[in-house]
Scaffold this active site. Structure first.
Site, mmCIF file in Angstrom:
data_model
loop_
_atom_site.group_PDB
_atom_site.id
_atom_site.type_symbol
_atom_site.label_atom_id
_atom_site.label_comp_id
_atom_site.label_asym_id
_atom_site.label_seq_id
_atom_site.Cartn_x
_atom_site.Cartn_y
_atom_site.Cartn_z
ATOM 1 N N PRO A 149 0.657 -1.389 0.301
ATOM 2 C CA PRO A 149 0.177 0.117 -0.322
ATOM 3 C C PRO A 149 0.819 1.018 -0.083
ATOM 4 C CG PRO A 149 -1.266 -1.465 1.139
ATOM 5 C CD PRO A 149 0.040 -2.302 0.891
ATOM 6 N N CYS A 150 0.297 2.218 -0.779
ATOM 7 C CA CYS A 150 1.251 3.443 -0.919
ATOM 8 C C CYS A 150 0.295 4.952 -1.093
ATOM 9 C CB CYS A 150 1.962 3.376 -2.649
ATOM 10 S SG CYS A 150 -0.050 3.717 -3.790
ATOM 11 N N GLN A 151 -0.368 4.906 -0.046
ATOM 12 C CA GLN A 151 -1.624 6.196 0.071
ATOM 13 C C GLN A 151 -0.594 7.151 0.455
ATOM 14 O OE1 GLN A 151 -2.252 2.939 0.424
ATOM 15 N NE2 GLN A 151 -4.224 2.743 -0.615
#
Length: 463
Positions: free
Chosen positions: A95-97
């Site tokens: 995840p790269c939010q």
């Protein structure tokens, strides 16, 4: 070496499609070259549905852990990593939010962010399963995160790999610069245990020794970066003009990295024995270029995708800017694509000081150009957003949004890959907005197809 895989943060199976060169729905009937023994996909924002997981299961089926239990749709933080089946390749687009290009770098919290902490689940997996090879993907902003201590987060990741006995190569790759149909820039991370044949071959070939002179080490590592390494073999590059290899040592403790480490990471590099070698490179590609027009529909498109005329323009189509410093335009004018994508000036008020200032932004193309690769697709695709693609229908010439199938092709997935899910034993259709969301979250499968060719050679040369 057996081609066994564990896919974390699997989404709808981008890595799996790429590793097995799945290009059409018919390809799902073929025997997979890479055996995915376990995967994990859980979306915390979905309270009653898990569309990505259920789409994955629809195509690939379930996978059980060593206890015969299906934990693939659990929060990965709650999974006992020792119960996972053994595997030789760990893959995932973690995840790269917290580092997303859709948000301001200045507000990024990096590994301290809510989802950034999921990196530690990858580290737990490395500690528990000790896979010889790892291939990960993230947004390129990871190299600069967080804003106040640039390079810290990537330094923490490198330190974790070092502590587990890995060498790490990385490369920022724009898919369009290697001929593919989307201008999507992402960082790929390839890590391998120092006792693998691959690691020994790289070292022996360059006569690298931990006791060698620093000059010889740098020369050896530059050759890995430019010609001999995993990414160099897969995606050729040349050194950027007048750019020199830079080095920096990682602190011995991960905590020290977190507290004080900073580094100006370039788009290419390698970390070996705790030493960072990084170099700015440029792509060396002269082949065919796939464009947005190449993946667009040529037949009849459902009416739901077309934009009503009153939602396109509020005035003459040639008008590309608005000035609202004196007076706001009527709401119905502002709810048009012409206004949204046009240049604008309007008054805003600072929350901190209360003073007014003029906010400005430039115009972007109303209609996306068919003779170029598509712009980067985000999870907001299809919504009323400046980043949403608008195209001219090939058959009618009318203006519309991308179809779900076009979004899939832009990412290199089979047409209609996200159409169906297996939910509670029943086949159901995924909603259109979710199909677009899945593609905004995905990677360009074609890049993994290319990497698989290099990976396959590496695995065939292992014991």
């Amino acid at each position: 070496m057996k081609k066994t895989v564990c896919e974390l943060f699997a989404g709808v199976g981008g890595f799996r499609c790429g590793l097995n060169n799945i290009k059409t729905l018919d390809d799902f009937e073929k025997k997979e070259k890479w055996d995915t023994v376990w995967f994990s996909q859980w979306e915390p924002s979905e309270k009653t549905t898990q569309y990505a997981h259920d789409c994955y299961v629809y195509h690939f089926g379930e996978r059980l852990d060593k206890n015969g239990k299906d934990t693939t749709n659990y929060n990965i933080e709650d999974v006992d990593k020792t119960t996972l089946p053994d595997f030789n390749l760990l893959v995932g687009g973690f995840p790269c939010q917290d580092y997303s290009v859709a948000s301001s770098l200045a507000t990024s919290k990096g590994l301290e962010g809510k989802k950034g902490v999921l990196w530690w689940s990858i580290r737990e997996t490395l500690e528990a399963k000790k896979p010889p090879f790892v291939l990960l993907e993230n947004v390129d902003r990871l190299l600069k995160s967080p804003a106040k201590q640039r390079g810290r987060d990537f330094g923490v990741i490198l330190a974790c790999f070092r502590d587990e006995g890995y060498t790490v190569e990385w490369r920022v790759i724009n898919a369009a610069e290697y001929g593919y149909q989307q201008r999507r820039r992402r960082i790929f991370i390839f890590a391998y245990k120092d006792d693998t044949n691959y690691a020994k071959t790289i070292i022996d070939k360059e006569n690298y020794s931990i006791n060698d002179t620093e000059e010889n080490k740098q020369e050896a590592m530059e050759k890995v970066i430019l010609t001999d390494g995993f990414f160099a073999k897969t995606f050729p590059v040349t050194k950027a003009d007048a750019n020199r290899l830079r080095t920096q040592i990682l602190p011995k403790e991960v905590g020290e990295v977190s507290d004080s480490f900073q580094c100006n990471f370039e788009n290419t590099g390698i970390m070996k024995d705790g030493m960072i070698y990084t170099l700015k490179t440029v792509p060396s590609y002269y082949g065919k270029q796939i464009t947005l027009g190449d993946v667009m529909e040529t037949g009849v498109v459902d009416e739901e995708y077309f934009i009503p005329e009153e939602k396109l323009y509020y005035t003459d189509p040639s008008v590309t800017h608005s000035d609202e410093t004196e007076e706001r335009l009527p709401k119905k004018f502002r709810q048009t694509w012409q206004y949204l994508k046009g240049a604008k000036k309007l008054l805003r008020e600072s929350r901190a000081t209360g003073h007014q200032y003029v906010f400005s932004e430039g115009a972007i193309s109303m209609i996306d150009e068919e003779d170029k690769p598509a712009r980067t697709m985000l999870t907001s695709e299809g919504g009323f957003s400046r980043t949403t693609h608008i195209v001219k229908d090939k058959q009618t010439g009318r203006i519309r949004l991308l179809t779900a199938a076009e979004a899939e092709r832009i990412q290199g997935f089979p047409t209609d890959h996200t159409k169906y899910c297996l939910m509670d034993g029943k086949i159901v259709e995924m909603p259109l907005r979710k199909r677009r969301f899945m593609m905004g979250n995905a990677l360009v499968v074609d890049l993994v197809v290319d990497m698989e060719k290099t990976l396959s050679v590496i695995f065939d040369n292992e014991n």
